[in-house]
Design an enzyme around this catalytic site. Structure first.
Site, PDB file in Angstrom:
ATOM      1  N   ASP A   1      36.885  95.847   3.590  1.00  0.00           N
ATOM      2  CA  ASP A   1      37.728  96.820   3.840  1.00  0.00           C
ATOM      3  C   ASP A   1      38.413  96.720   5.073  1.00  0.00           C
ATOM      4  O   ASP A   1      39.077  96.365   5.421  1.00  0.00           O
ATOM      5  CB  ASP A   1      36.144  97.234   4.553  1.00  0.00           C
ATOM      6  N   ASP A   2      38.456  97.334   5.901  1.00  0.00           N
ATOM      7  CA  ASP A   2      38.962  97.523   7.520  1.00  0.00           C
ATOM      8  C   ASP A   2      38.697  96.406   8.064  1.00  0.00           C
ATOM      9  O   ASP A   2      37.620  96.339   8.403  1.00  0.00           O
ATOM     10  CB  ASP A   2      38.419  98.937   8.298  1.00  0.00           C
TER      11      ASP A   2
END
Length: 456
Positions: free
Chosen positions: A246-247
């Site tokens: 993810d980020d």
């Protein structure tokens, strides 16, 4: 023409072996000096990777907390594999992982008690109601250091990911490290691996330094954000290497009506010399949970490789809050889906509903000195109808296109701003001729000038 400020090409080669370099250099800075020092083995822990050491870690922290005001205390984790359930930290305390030390999170969910949701979220992030405890946690602490000779904290997250994908979890997964209402935190020279969900989550904290940290997770693991400062102020993230599902970094400040009511922004944040690999997410995300506001974020000299987007704004109707005074310069980007991405239609809401009048304010977003290669699309810039994103400035940008690049290089709606010396040519909404974008001249002082250098 203004002088471009683009990271040296050699930085790319360095980035590709950053994990090895961090390991080799880990001894350069180690734990802060504490008057009292103990090994976890003194409390009965066994590092065979099989025996559960939850009671030993809890006893050690409780004992050392009694020495907190007498010069502080350090708990040393020697080489070995130390299996344990979740445990808490204490103030004036160092958790020191020696070379070859690996703390393993228990994979038995019975070892993970339920805890209350965060007040700025109102419920668990994955599921309603309470959430599973975090692996390493603490609340209302001061002067906490997590460091060592690049030892490892391993969340053993596969069992959690499998159950998440199978929709077998009733409650939200815990994070690998979450500190609440705490200040004067240093996290350095440690590797975090395979978190059940988010990795490092400083929340309602001030004066946080995260330096020389490696975070690793499979690129398709669910929601394994690297570092998520949440309603926190004066946070410095530097010289970190993150591979994530993810980020790599997500700056947050609460979710919809709960974040609006809690009203604690994330602000005065430095992110520099980060290397990120995240094929399905952003190097740095601002949001999507940003209902308490995000301001004064300074991102500088960062590298992304095979990453979906660089610095992305994520918001939507119902979020409220604001994202403003964001300063980005010196990006080196290699194989990107989008260089610039703003999203005004993020639709996840805590109660499957939201206040349609809670509109976010997004303004004062500055990007300068960006070099990108093998790019699919330069910009996807989507504000909100009747609530446009304004004050966008983009200057000194070169994006070299991939062989299969989109014919339409900029897709812009409900945004307003200026550009200067940008290739490919920007969309009309950003077509006004500007000048080199701003970056604050005054230094933002966060944490110690140098990391503590004592070892155990």
């Amino acid at each position: 023409m203004a002088t471009r400020r683009i990271p040296r090409p050699a930085a790319v080669a360095v980035a590709l072996c950053a994990a090895a370099l961090l390991a080799a250099c880990a001894g350069a800075s180690a734990a802060g000096c504490r008057k009292h020092v103990a090994k976890v083995t003194e409390y009965g822990a066994v590092g065979d990777g099989k025996r559960l050491n939850t009671a030993a870690f809890a006893k050690a922290v409780a004992d050392l907390s009694e020495r907190a005001r007498d010069g502080g205390a350090a708990l040393v984790v020697p080489p070995g594999k130390w299996l344990t359930g979740p445990f808490n930290l204490t103030s004036h305390f160092t958790l020191y992982l020696d070379e070859g030390a690996e703390i393993l999170a228990s994979q038995d969910m019975k070892d993970w008690p339920l805890i209350a949701p965060l007040p700025s979220y109102g419920r668990g992030r994955d599921e309603p109601g309470p959430r599973y405890s975090n692996f390493i946690a603490g609340s209302n602490l001061t002067d906490v250091i997590i460091t060592g000779k690049n030892g490892t904290i391993n969340g053993q997250g596969q069992v959690w990911w499998d159950k998440y994908h199978a929709k077998e979890l009733q409650f939200t997964r815990g994070y690998l490290l979450e500190l609440l209402y705490s200040n004067n935190i240093i996290i350095s020279n440690v590797t975090f691996v395979d978190s059940p969900s988010w990795n490092l989550h400083p929340t309602y904290c001030t004066n946080v330094t995260i330096s020389g940290v490696t975070i690793l997770a499979p690129v398709h693991s669910p929601n394994t954000d690297g570092i998520d400062p949440d309603s926190s102020s004066h946070v410095k993230i530097e010289d970190c290497y993150i591979v994530s599902g993810d980020d790599c970094i997500a700056v947050k400040s609460g979710w919809d009506e709960y974040g609006i009511k809690f009203n604690m922004p994330s602000q005065h944040i430095i992110i520099r010399r980060l290397t990120c690999i995240s094929p399905t997410s952003a190097m740095i995300a601002l949001g999507s949970e940003m209902s308490g506001g995000i301001r004064d974020v300074r991102a500088e000299d960062n590298i992304a490789i095979n990453t979906e987007s660089a610095v992305r704004v994520k918001s939507g109707v119902g979020r409220g809050g604001f994202v403003k005074d964001i300063f980005v310069r010196g990006l080196s980007l290699h194989t990107m889906k989008w260089v610039f991405w703003m999203t005004g239609n993020y639709g996840q809401h805590p109660d499957n509903s939201s206040d349609p009048n809670a509109m976010p304010e997004v303004t004062g977003i500055n990007y300068s000195d960006v070099f990108a290669e093998n790019v699919t699309m330069a910009g996807r810039m989507e504000g909100i109808p009747n609530d446009p994103y304004t004050g966008i400035c983009i200057s000194n940008v070169t994006a070299r296109l991939a062989p299969d690049a989109k014919k339409l290089q900029w897709n812009c709606t409900d945004v307003k701003g200026v550009t200067y010396d940008v290739t490919p040519k920007p969309c009309p909404e950003l077509g006004a001729e500007g000048k080199p974008c701003a970056f604050p001249e005054e230094e933002l002082i966060i944490g110690p000038h140098e990391l503590p250098k004592c070892t155990y």
